[in-house]
Scaffold this motif. Structure first.
Motif, PDB file in Angstrom:
ATOM      1  N   HIS A 141      35.952  -6.217  27.272  1.00  0.00           N
ATOM      2  CA  HIS A 141      34.753  -6.379  28.102  1.00  0.00           C
ATOM      3  C   HIS A 141      33.549  -6.850  27.296  1.00  0.00           C
ATOM      4  CE1 HIS A 141      36.295  -5.194  31.849  1.00  0.00           C
ATOM      5  NE2 HIS A 141      36.522  -3.935  31.548  1.00  0.00           N
ATOM      6  N   LEU A 142      33.574  -6.581  25.996  1.00  0.00           N
ATOM      7  CA  LEU A 142      32.418  -6.952  25.168  1.00  0.00           C
ATOM      8  C   LEU A 142      32.496  -8.387  24.646  1.00  0.00           C
ATOM      9  CD1 LEU A 142      31.861  -3.636  23.187  1.00  0.00           C
ATOM     10  CD2 LEU A 142      30.365  -4.634  24.918  1.00  0.00           C
ATOM     11  N   LEU A 143      33.630  -9.062  24.886  1.00  0.00           N
ATOM     12  CA  LEU A 143      33.772 -10.436  24.378  1.00  0.00           C
ATOM     13  C   LEU A 143      32.790 -11.408  25.039  1.00  0.00           C
ATOM     14  CD1 LEU A 143      37.606 -10.984  23.893  1.00  0.00           C
ATOM     15  CD2 LEU A 143      35.832 -11.107  22.159  1.00  0.00           C
ATOM     16  N   GLY A 144      32.601 -11.262  26.333  1.00  0.00           N
ATOM     17  CA  GLY A 144      31.672 -12.135  27.064  1.00  0.00           C
ATOM     18  C   GLY A 144      30.270 -12.081  26.465  1.00  0.00           C
ATOM     19  N   PRO A 145      29.661 -10.870  26.417  1.00  0.00           N
ATOM     20  CA  PRO A 145      28.339 -10.773  25.795  1.00  0.00           C
ATOM     21  C   PRO A 145      28.326 -11.216  24.328  1.00  0.00           C
ATOM     22  CG  PRO A 145      29.152  -8.599  26.491  1.00  0.00           C
ATOM     23  CD  PRO A 145      30.056  -9.616  27.086  1.00  0.00           C
ATOM     24  N   ALA A 146      29.462 -11.089  23.618  1.00  0.00           N
ATOM     25  CA  ALA A 146      29.500 -11.535  22.219  1.00  0.00           C
ATOM     26  C   ALA A 146      29.359 -13.053  22.123  1.00  0.00           C
ATOM     27  CB  ALA A 146      30.793 -11.069  21.546  1.00  0.00           C
ATOM     28  N   ASN A 203      23.490  -8.918  16.767  1.00  0.00           N
ATOM     29  CA  ASN A 203      24.062  -8.772  15.425  1.00  0.00           C
ATOM     30  C   ASN A 203      25.188  -7.752  15.395  1.00  0.00           C
ATOM     31  OD1 ASN A 203      22.604 -10.724  14.041  1.00  0.00           O
ATOM     32  ND2 ASN A 203      20.837  -9.359  13.832  1.00  0.00           N
ATOM     33  N   MET A 204      25.014  -6.676  16.183  1.00  0.00           N
ATOM     34  CA  MET A 204      26.056  -5.649  16.282  1.00  0.00           C
ATOM     35  C   MET A 204      27.361  -6.287  16.794  1.00  0.00           C
ATOM     36  SD  MET A 204      26.617  -2.334  16.122  1.00  0.00           S
ATOM     37  CE  MET A 204      27.823  -1.168  16.707  1.00  0.00           C
ATOM     38  N   LEU A 205      27.265  -7.048  17.881  1.00  0.00           N
ATOM     39  CA  LEU A 205      28.457  -7.667  18.467  1.00  0.00           C
ATOM     40  C   LEU A 205      29.050  -8.709  17.522  1.00  0.00           C
ATOM     41  CD1 LEU A 205      27.476  -8.246  22.207  1.00  0.00           C
ATOM     42  CD2 LEU A 205      29.086  -6.585  21.295  1.00  0.00           C
ATOM     43  N   LEU A 206      28.190  -9.532  16.910  1.00  0.00           N
ATOM     44  CA  LEU A 206      28.694 -10.627  16.080  1.00  0.00           C
ATOM     45  C   LEU A 206      29.320 -10.124  14.783  1.00  0.00           C
ATOM     46  CD1 LEU A 206      25.954 -13.344  16.612  1.00  0.00           C
ATOM     47  CD2 LEU A 206      28.273 -13.280  17.543  1.00  0.00           C
ATOM     48  N   SER A 207      28.762  -9.044  14.216  1.00  0.00           N
ATOM     49  CA  SER A 207      29.343  -8.583  12.953  1.00  0.00           C
ATOM     50  C   SER A 207      30.669  -7.863  13.183  1.00  0.00           C
ATOM     51  CB  SER A 207      28.356  -7.724  12.168  1.00  0.00           C
ATOM     52  OG  SER A 207      27.870  -6.696  12.976  1.00  0.00           O
ATOM     53  N   HIS A 208      30.916  -7.438  14.418  1.00  0.00           N
ATOM     54  CA  HIS A 208      32.206  -6.784  14.696  1.00  0.00           C
ATOM     55  C   HIS A 208      33.032  -7.571  15.706  1.00  0.00           C
ATOM     56  CE1 HIS A 208      31.159  -3.412  12.250  1.00  0.00           C
ATOM     57  NE2 HIS A 208      30.014  -3.290  12.884  1.00  0.00           N
ATOM     58  N   LEU A 209      32.821  -8.890  15.712  1.00  0.00           N
ATOM     59  CA  LEU A 209      33.547  -9.771  16.629  1.00  0.00           C
ATOM     60  C   LEU A 209      35.063  -9.586  16.489  1.00  0.00           C
ATOM     61  CD1 LEU A 209      32.776 -11.866  18.706  1.00  0.00           C
ATOM     62  CD2 LEU A 209      32.886 -13.622  16.970  1.00  0.00           C
ATOM     63  N   THR A 210      35.506  -9.433  15.240  1.00  0.00           N
ATOM     64  CA  THR A 210      36.928  -9.237  14.975  1.00  0.00           C
ATOM     65  C   THR A 210      37.496  -8.055  15.760  1.00  0.00           C
ATOM     66  OG1 THR A 210      36.702 -10.128  12.768  1.00  0.00           O
ATOM     67  CG2 THR A 210      38.608  -8.749  13.159  1.00  0.00           C
ATOM     68  N   LEU A 211      36.766  -6.939  15.745  1.00  0.00           N
ATOM     69  CA  LEU A 211      37.232  -5.740  16.449  1.00  0.00           C
ATOM     70  C   LEU A 211      37.431  -6.045  17.931  1.00  0.00           C
ATOM     71  CD1 LEU A 211      37.706  -2.634  16.656  1.00  0.00           C
ATOM     72  CD2 LEU A 211      35.248  -2.405  17.012  1.00  0.00           C
ATOM     73  N   LEU A 212      36.524  -6.868  18.480  1.00  0.00           N
ATOM     74  CA  LEU A 212      36.571  -7.144  19.909  1.00  0.00           C
ATOM     75  C   LEU A 212      37.786  -7.953  20.334  1.00  0.00           C
ATOM     76  CD1 LEU A 212      32.815  -7.937  20.588  1.00  0.00           C
ATOM     77  CD2 LEU A 212      33.981  -5.748  20.524  1.00  0.00           C
ATOM     78  N   PHE A 213      38.316  -8.802  19.437  1.00  0.00           N
ATOM     79  CA  PHE A 213      39.498  -9.524  19.903  1.00  0.00           C
ATOM     80  C   PHE A 213      40.828  -9.027  19.354  1.00  0.00           C
ATOM     81  CE2 PHE A 213      39.418 -12.379  16.345  1.00  0.00           C
ATOM     82  CZ  PHE A 213      38.149 -12.941  16.245  1.00  0.00           C
ATOM     83  N   ILE A 214      40.803  -7.870  18.684  1.00  0.00           N
ATOM     84  CA  ILE A 214      42.076  -7.263  18.288  1.00  0.00           C
ATOM     85  C   ILE A 214      42.965  -6.979  19.519  1.00  0.00           C
ATOM     86  CG2 ILE A 214      43.172  -5.197  17.288  1.00  0.00           C
ATOM     87  CD1 ILE A 214      40.928  -5.175  15.201  1.00  0.00           C
ATOM     88  N   PRO A 215      42.421  -6.350  20.592  1.00  0.00           N
ATOM     89  CA  PRO A 215      43.294  -6.098  21.743  1.00  0.00           C
ATOM     90  C   PRO A 215      43.968  -7.369  22.268  1.00  0.00           C
ATOM     91  CG  PRO A 215      41.229  -4.928  22.000  1.00  0.00           C
ATOM     92  CD  PRO A 215      41.064  -5.807  20.797  1.00  0.00           C
ATOM     93  N   ALA A 216      43.254  -8.495  22.201  1.00  0.00           N
ATOM     94  CA  ALA A 216      43.841  -9.743  22.682  1.00  0.00           C
ATOM     95  C   ALA A 216      44.995 -10.187  21.791  1.00  0.00           C
ATOM     96  CB  ALA A 216      42.778 -10.824  22.748  1.00  0.00           C
ATOM     97  N   THR A 217      44.809 -10.148  20.483  1.00  0.00           N
ATOM     98  CA  THR A 217      45.884 -10.621  19.606  1.00  0.00           C
ATOM     99  C   THR A 217      47.076  -9.667  19.599  1.00  0.00           C
ATOM    100  OG1 THR A 217      44.657  -9.701  17.741  1.00  0.00           O
ATOM    101  CG2 THR A 217      44.494 -12.059  18.067  1.00  0.00           C
TER     102      THR A 217
END
Lengths: 223, 125
Positions: A62-67, B58-72
């Motif tokens: 869910h956080l990918l969009g805002p990212a 910055n919070m989201l961008l520095s942990h971008l990797t964490l956010l797409f782990i579920p996808a991979t």
């Protein structure tokens, strides 16, 4: 309960793999690759399905969009770099994107890969969340797209610097454009090792590529 | 932490607006990307101040990797695609990546030297 533990486990693995990468700094150990492998192994050890994992995992998705929206910030912060090198950057990322989509499509067809795989390969040169959105729009599999994005990032970061050196590609603009347009975030991290200017250009190139790919990929499939 | 959550909320709102615009106009561009362009415009025009979103972004961008782990991790459901012929897809991606890197790199380098030369000539004349 399972949701919370899956979410927590993902965060724990990610933190650990980040530490590992910070220690050895070898491209094959990028956290996205190692974290994925570790989590898949644990899931199969406990006989858990992807569906069960996603009860917790979906919160991160869910956080990918805002990212993606947040990518506007580095673009804004580098606006003077962008302005100064506007034409070289627009040229390199625009043609880079076309060549990326074209060569991916052509090679994939040459090897007679299944249609869904072909459509998941097309957006491989852009940052994962955007690539996944593009894959969804053009009939690919977002998950597969994310994997190909990862492969493009890792190999670009691994071989890029050597290739640049051999071919005397040595200006900040050349290196930054190459890494950013081909290997997005992972390439930009590599560019940071080579210099601040390279990294700034790489992050702008990565964002411009994502914009161009979003515009061009859907068009391509109309053909 | 509170401020980070509020700012992520702002970014999420822009994402929702972007997705809404996409559906409204039926354009095949990801809603997230429309949201990004919208935010860039808002920042450039000064309607939105950098500080309003920078902590969350910055919070989201520095942990971008964490956010797409579920996808991979989802690749576990597609293992059969990588057995046999599917493995060539990896090869395709690597070769295409190298081609993009060289072309984008050389075009960038060429365009830069060309522009510098032109500037030099203008100054010289």
């Amino acid at each position: 309960m399972i949701g919370a533990s899956m979410l927590l486990w993902t965060i724990v693995v990610y933190m650990a793999m980040r530490k590992l990468y910070a220690r050895f700094y070898f491209p094959l150990l990028v956290p996205i690759a190692t974290s994925t492998v570790v989590i898949i192994i644990t899931l199969s050890l406990f006989h858990l399905s992807y569906e069960q994992y996603m009860v917790g995992g979906k919160w991160l998705v869910h956080l990918l969009g805002p990212a993606v929206v947040a990518l506007a910030l580095p673009l804004y912060q580098h606006r003077y770099t962008l302005k100064k090198f506007l034409w070289p950057l627009l040229c390199s990322t625009f043609f880079g994107t076309i060549i990326g989509i074209g060569s991916g499509l052509l090679l994939a067809r040459l090897f007679h890969l299944p249609e869904q795989v072909v459509r998941s390969i097309i957006p491989k040169s852009v940052t994962s969340p955007v690539a996944m959105d593009i894959a969804t729009l053009i009939g690919g599999i977002p998950t597969l797209a994310a994997v190909y994005v990862m492969v493009a990032g890792i190999f670009g970061a691994m071989f890029g610097p050597t290739i640049f050196q051999r071919l005397r590609l040595n200006t900040a603009l050349g290196i930054g454009s190459g890494l950013g347009a081909a290997s997005h975030g992972i390439g930009t991290a590599k560019a940071l090792e080579m210099g601040k200017k390279e990294a700034a250009i790489s992050s702008v190139a990565m964002t411009l590529s994502a914009i161009f790919a979003s515009l061009l990929c859907p068009l391509l499939l109309l053909l | 932490m509170g401020i980070v959550i509020i700012q992520i909320g702002v970014l999420y709102t822009l994402y929702v607006v972007g997705s809404f615009i996409q559906q409204l106009l039926h354009i095949p561009i990801p809603g997230s990307m429309i949201g990004m362009l919208l935010l860039f415009l808002l920042l450039m025009t000064g309607i939105v101040k950098e500080e309003w979103i920078s902590c969350g972004a910055n919070m989201l961008l520095s942990h971008l990797t964490l956010l797409f782990i579920p996808a991979t991790v989802g690749v576990m459901d597609y293992v059969e695609l990588f057995s046999g012929k599917g493995i060539w897809s990896i090869f395709v991606v690597i070769v295409s990546t190298m081609i993009v890197m060289l072309f984008a790199g050389f075009i960038g380098q060429w365009a830069q030297t060309r522009e510098q030369k032109r500037m030099h000539e203008v100054k010289g004349a």
